[in-house]
Design a protein around this motif. Structure first.
Motif, short mmCIF file in Angstrom:
data_model
loop_
_atom_site.label_atom_id
_atom_site.label_comp_id
_atom_site.label_asym_id
_atom_site.label_seq_id
_atom_site.Cartn_x
_atom_site.Cartn_y
_atom_site.Cartn_z
N ILE A 41 0.79 -1.48 0.07
CA ILE A 41 -0.29 -0.27 0.25
C ILE A 41 1.00 1.64 -0.48
N ASP A 42 2.14 0.70 0.66
CA ASP A 42 2.99 2.44 0.68
C ASP A 42 3.49 2.86 -0.46
N SER A 43 3.79 1.72 -1.33
CA SER A 43 4.66 1.59 -2.90
C SER A 43 3.51 2.74 -3.53
N ILE A 44 1.96 1.92 -3.44
CA ILE A 44 1.45 2.99 -4.78
C ILE A 44 0.75 4.71 -3.59
N SER A 45 1.67 5.01 -3.39
CA SER A 45 0.90 6.01 -2.06
C SER A 45 -0.29 6.35 -0.95
N GLU A 46 -0.53 5.25 -0.84
CA GLU A 46 -1.61 5.08 0.37
C GLU A 46 -1.27 5.27 1.15
N ASP A 47 -2.37 5.41 2.56
CA ASP A 47 -2.28 4.99 4.12
C ASP A 47 -2.83 4.31 4.22
N ILE A 48 -1.93 3.24 4.51
CA ILE A 48 -3.22 1.87 5.33
C ILE A 48 -4.42 2.45 6.51
N THR A 49 -3.72 3.03 7.15
CA THR A 49 -4.51 3.34 8.05
C THR A 49 -5.56 4.30 8.02
N LYS A 50 -6.21 4.40 6.56
CA LYS A 50 -6.90 5.40 5.86
C LYS A 50 -7.84 4.02 5.66
N LEU A 51 -7.95 2.77 5.70
CA LEU A 51 -8.53 2.04 5.20
C LEU A 51 -9.63 1.57 6.10
N SER A 52 -11.21 2.11 5.20
CA SER A 52 -12.50 1.18 5.48
C SER A 52 -12.56 -0.15 5.87
N GLY A 53 -11.90 -1.03 5.68
CA GLY A 53 -12.28 -2.75 5.96
C GLY A 53 -11.43 -3.42 4.87
N ILE A 54 -11.82 -4.57 4.96
CA ILE A 54 -11.10 -5.85 4.58
C ILE A 54 -12.28 -6.76 4.31
N LEU A 55 -12.87 -7.13 2.92
CA LEU A 55 -13.50 -7.88 2.37
C LEU A 55 -13.57 -9.66 2.05
N VAL A 56 -13.14 -10.50 2.19
CA VAL A 56 -13.20 -11.30 2.10
C VAL A 56 -14.15 -12.75 1.19
N THR A 57 -13.46 -12.84 0.40
CA THR A 57 -13.86 -13.66 -0.15
C THR A 57 -14.69 -15.36 -0.09
N HIS A 58 -13.19 -15.78 0.77
CA HIS A 58 -13.48 -17.03 0.54
C HIS A 58 -12.18 -17.46 2.13
N TYR A 255 0.44 -10.05 -10.80
CA TYR A 255 1.09 -10.96 -10.58
C TYR A 255 0.45 -11.37 -9.40
N ARG A 256 1.54 -12.67 -9.36
CA ARG A 256 1.57 -13.45 -7.94
C ARG A 256 2.32 -12.34 -6.56
N ASP A 257 3.66 -11.87 -7.30
CA ASP A 257 4.10 -11.83 -5.92
C ASP A 257 5.08 -10.15 -6.22
N ARG A 258 3.68 -9.18 -6.66
CA ARG A 258 4.43 -8.35 -6.64
C ARG A 258 2.91 -7.33 -6.61
N VAL A 259 3.34 -5.80 -6.37
CA VAL A 259 2.40 -4.71 -7.03
C VAL A 259 1.73 -4.41 -8.41
N GLY A 260 1.02 -4.62 -8.88
CA GLY A 260 0.43 -4.62 -10.36
C GLY A 260 0.46 -3.10 -10.28
N ARG A 261 -0.39 -2.48 -11.50
CA ARG A 261 -0.70 -1.05 -12.00
C ARG A 261 -1.76 -0.48 -10.81
N VAL A 262 -2.04 0.72 -10.89
CA VAL A 262 -3.33 1.62 -10.58
C VAL A 262 -3.92 1.61 -11.83
N TYR A 263 -5.19 1.28 -11.45
CA TYR A 263 -6.35 2.10 -12.45
C TYR A 263 -6.71 2.82 -12.15
N SER A 264 -7.58 3.87 -13.09
CA SER A 264 -8.65 4.58 -12.20
C SER A 264 -10.32 4.56 -13.51
N ILE A 265 -10.92 4.27 -12.91
CA ILE A 265 -11.59 3.38 -14.00
C ILE A 265 -13.56 5.22 -13.80
N GLY A 266 -13.23 5.63 -14.53
CA GLY A 266 -14.78 6.17 -15.07
C GLY A 266 -15.11 6.21 -16.13
#
Length: 267
Positions: A41-58, A255-266
Motif C-alpha cells: 500500500i505504501d508503494s502506491i502512495s496510499e495510507d493503510i491507516t485510512k482503510l475502511s475495512g477488508i472484504l473476504v471472498t473465502h 502478478y503473484r509476487d508484486r504490486v501491479g498497475r493502479v487503474y482509475s476506472i471512470g
C-alpha cells in the motif's frame, strides 16, 4: 468520481486487492503478511491507516493470512458471509466482535462511498463469493477462485466496466505437470479454477454482451501457467471472436509476487 483499483498480489501464494472511491478505501482479501500488505500500500502512495475495512471472498489461507493482524492493528471492520466467518474465525486469532460484519450474498450494501455486492461462486470453500464494486457511476468486479461460470455470475459481470478475471492454468501444462492426480482433478473440476481457455471464453462474452472495457487476468498458477501464455491464449480467443486487444478492450496481467498497475476506472 472514479474508482481506483490495484492488485497488490494475486495467486496461490497470496491474494490482496486495493479498491477506493473518493475517501473510502478497502482491501479485498488479505492473504499475505501484514508487513507485505503495508509495504504494498505504501508503494502506491496510499495510507493503510485510512482503510475502511477488508472484504473476504473465502476462507482459504491465501486469502485470509493477514486478516486478523490487520483487523487488530488498524481497527478494521471485516466483511464476510456467515459460513465464511464460521470457518475463518478459528484461523485468524482474537477479534473484536464489533468489527465482525456479516453480509448476505447478493444483497448490496455500502461502505462509505462504495456500493458493494457479493456474488456466490463455485469453489471448494464454505460459501465463496466474487465481489462487485461501484462508486454510483462506474463498476468493477473481481472474480477469481471459481471452478465454473454460471449464467447468474456472468450476468453480474456483464454490468461492469473493469473485470479482474481468473486465468489460473494452461490445461495441458496442468495435465502433464508434477501435481498429484487428486490435485489436478480438483483444479479441473467445477469447484476448482478457471483455465486460460475458460478466461478467454468469458472475456469474449463480457465484451460482446456487456460494458466491460478493461480485463485484468488474475490468480495465475506458478507451476501450470506463464504470464505470456495466459495473455496470448486469452488474446487469441478474443481475436477469434473479432475482438481486438488494445482497440476493443484493454487486457492486462496481475502478478503473484508484486504490486501491479493502479487503474482509475471512470466513464
Amino acid at each position: 468520481m472514479s474508482l481506483k483499483f490495484c492488485s497488490l498480489a494475486s495467486g496461490s501464494s497470496g491474494n490482496c486487492q486495493y479498491i477506493a472511491a473518493n475517501s473510502t478505501r478497502v482491501l479485498l482479501d488479505a492473504g499475505l503478511s501484514g508487513k507485505y500488505i503495508k509495504n504494498a500500500i505504501d508503494s502506491i502512495s496510499e495510507d493503510i491507516t485510512k482503510l475502511s475495512g477488508i472484504l473476504v471472498t473465502h476462507e482459504h489461507t491465501d486469502h485470509i493470512q493477514g486478516v486478523g493482524v490487520l483487523m487488530r492493528r488498524y481497527n478494521l471492520d471485516v466483511y464476510a458471509n456467515q459460513s465464511t466467518w464460521d470457518v475463518m474465525l478459528p484461523k485468524i486469532g482474537k477479534v473484536d466482535p464489533d468489527r465482525v460484519k456479516v453480509i448476505q450474498n447478493g444483497v448490496p450494501f455500502a461502505i462509505g462511498d462504495l456500493e458493494v455486492k457479493s456474488i456466490g461462486v463455485s469453489h471448494d470453500a464454505a460459501d465463496p463469493v466474487a465481489y462487485r464494486f461501484s462508486d454510483g457511476v462506474s463498476r468493477l468486479a473481481v472474480a477469481t477462485d471459481l471452478g465454473t461460470m454460471t449464467e447468474e455470475i456472468l450476468q453480474e459481470l456483464l454490468q461492469v466496466d473493469f473485470l479482474m478475471l481468473e486465468s489460473n492454468h494452461d490445461i495441458e501444462m496442468l495435465k502433464m505437470g508434477a501435481y498429484p492426480y487428486y490435485l489436478k482433478r480438483r483444479i479441473l473440476s467445477e469447484v476448482g479454477h478457471l483455465s486460460n481457455d475458460n478466461a478467454g471464453e468469458i472475456a469474449t462474452l463480457a465484451v460482446q454482451g456487456g460494458r466491460v472495457q478493461n480485463i485484468l487476468l488474475g490468480h495465475l498458477s506458478k507451476e501450470n501457467n506463464f504470464p505470456e501464455l495466459a495473455f496470448e491464449t486469452v488474446s487469441g480467443v478474443l481475436r477469434e471472436n473479432h475482438i481486438h486487444v488494445g482497440t476493443d478492450v484493454c487486457l492486462d496481467l496481475s502478478y503473484r509476487d508484486r504490486v501491479g498497475r493502479v487503474y482509475s476506472i471512470g466513464r
